[in-house]
Design an enzyme around this catalytic site. Structure first.
Site, PDB file in Angstrom:
ATOM      1  N   GLY A 156      -9.991 119.134 -59.855  1.00 28.95           N
ATOM      2  CA  GLY A 156     -10.044 118.959 -58.765  1.00 28.95           C
ATOM      3  C   GLY A 156      -8.098 119.228 -58.675  1.00 28.95           C
ATOM      4  CD  GLN A 184      -3.329 115.096 -59.323  1.00 25.25           C
ATOM      5  OE1 GLN A 184      -4.482 115.102 -58.897  1.00 25.25           O
ATOM      6  NE2 GLN A 184      -3.617 114.708 -60.447  1.00 25.25           N
ATOM      7  CB  CYS A 235      -6.009 112.081 -64.331  1.00 25.10           C
ATOM      8  SG  CYS A 235      -5.131 112.633 -63.079  1.00 25.10           S
ATOM      9  CG  LEU A 236      -5.052 119.092 -63.938  1.00 26.19           C
ATOM     10  CD1 LEU A 236      -5.147 119.710 -62.321  1.00 26.19           C
ATOM     11  CD2 LEU A 236      -4.751 119.411 -65.080  1.00 26.19           C
ATOM     12  CD  GLU A 286      -9.104 115.308 -57.335  1.00 23.51           C
ATOM     13  OE1 GLU A 286      -7.815 114.392 -57.586  1.00 23.51           O
ATOM     14  OE2 GLU A 286      -9.546 115.361 -59.354  1.00 23.51           O
ATOM     15  CG  HIS A 313      -5.465 111.357 -57.297  1.00 25.00           C
ATOM     16  ND1 HIS A 313      -4.289 110.526 -58.946  1.00 25.00           N
ATOM     17  CD2 HIS A 313      -6.529 111.901 -58.260  1.00 25.00           C
ATOM     18  CE1 HIS A 313      -4.157 111.416 -59.508  1.00 25.00           C
ATOM     19  NE2 HIS A 313      -5.694 112.471 -59.761  1.00 25.00           N
TER      20      HIS A 313
END
Ligand code: NI
Length: 177
Positions: free
Chosen positions: A46, A51, A100-101, A143, A146
């Site tokens: 996701g 981001q 998490c990226l 998500e 975020h």
């Protein structure tokens, strides 16, 4: 489409509250297309607009296809777009491994609802509503956070329930972004 740069936890934009999308212009569709391309390049489940530095209430989730031992597809890849989402029901609770990226190289243990119902709009402004269990429920919650400037680091069960992973490509669980 363009692969955008994913910002990481030290960037204060990730701590901002994103704004509602009020006009469904081609720019929104372009944003979503770029997000899918960025997510595919990064290899995650996701991605939320903040981001990539865009403070709008938009996220995507892409659950990979599943295959049996013989390589036959059991379930196809599932892609979700949520604009202005709202989690309207949460059920169950479980500790889940999460990554998490925007926090590359780490995994942590967080407690999440095991099943959620979420509603919102797609990139064209049409109303959507999804029920999700397991990984999908986890991704929706991660998500969604975020969009409010919340990272999974804020939800760790315990400060020591986070660890470094040696090699992202070897990791088989918690590949949530
Ligand atoms: Ni994330």
């Amino acid at each position: 489409m363009t692969v955008r740069t994913i910002i990481t936890a030290e960037n204060s934009l990730l701590r901002e509250r994103s704004k509602k999308v009020t006009r469904f212009t081609p720019a929104v569709r372009q944003l979503v297309a770029d997000m899918f391309e960025t997510l595919e390049a990064a290899g995650g489940v996701g991605l939320a607009a903040p981001q990539i530095g865009v403070l709008q209430r938009v996220f995507i989730v892409s659950i990979p296809a599943d295959y049996d031992e013989d390589g036959n597809e059991i379930s196809p890849q599932e892609d979700y777009v949520l604009v202005n989402p709202e989690i309207i029901r949460r059920e169950g609770e479980e500790e889940m491994v999460e990554g998490c990226l925007s926090v590359p190289g780490y995994r942590g243990l967080v407690r999440r609802a095991t099943s959620v119902v979420i509603k919102g709009q797609d990139e064209d402004g049409r109303a959507v509503r999804y029920s999700g269990d397991a990984l999908l429920a986890q991704a929706f919650q991660h998500e969604y956070d975020h969009l409010d400037g919340v990272l999974y680091l804020d939800r760790l069960e315990d400060r020591d329930k986070i660890w470094v992973i040696e090699d992202e490509s070897d990791d088989e669980e918690g590949d949530l972004e």
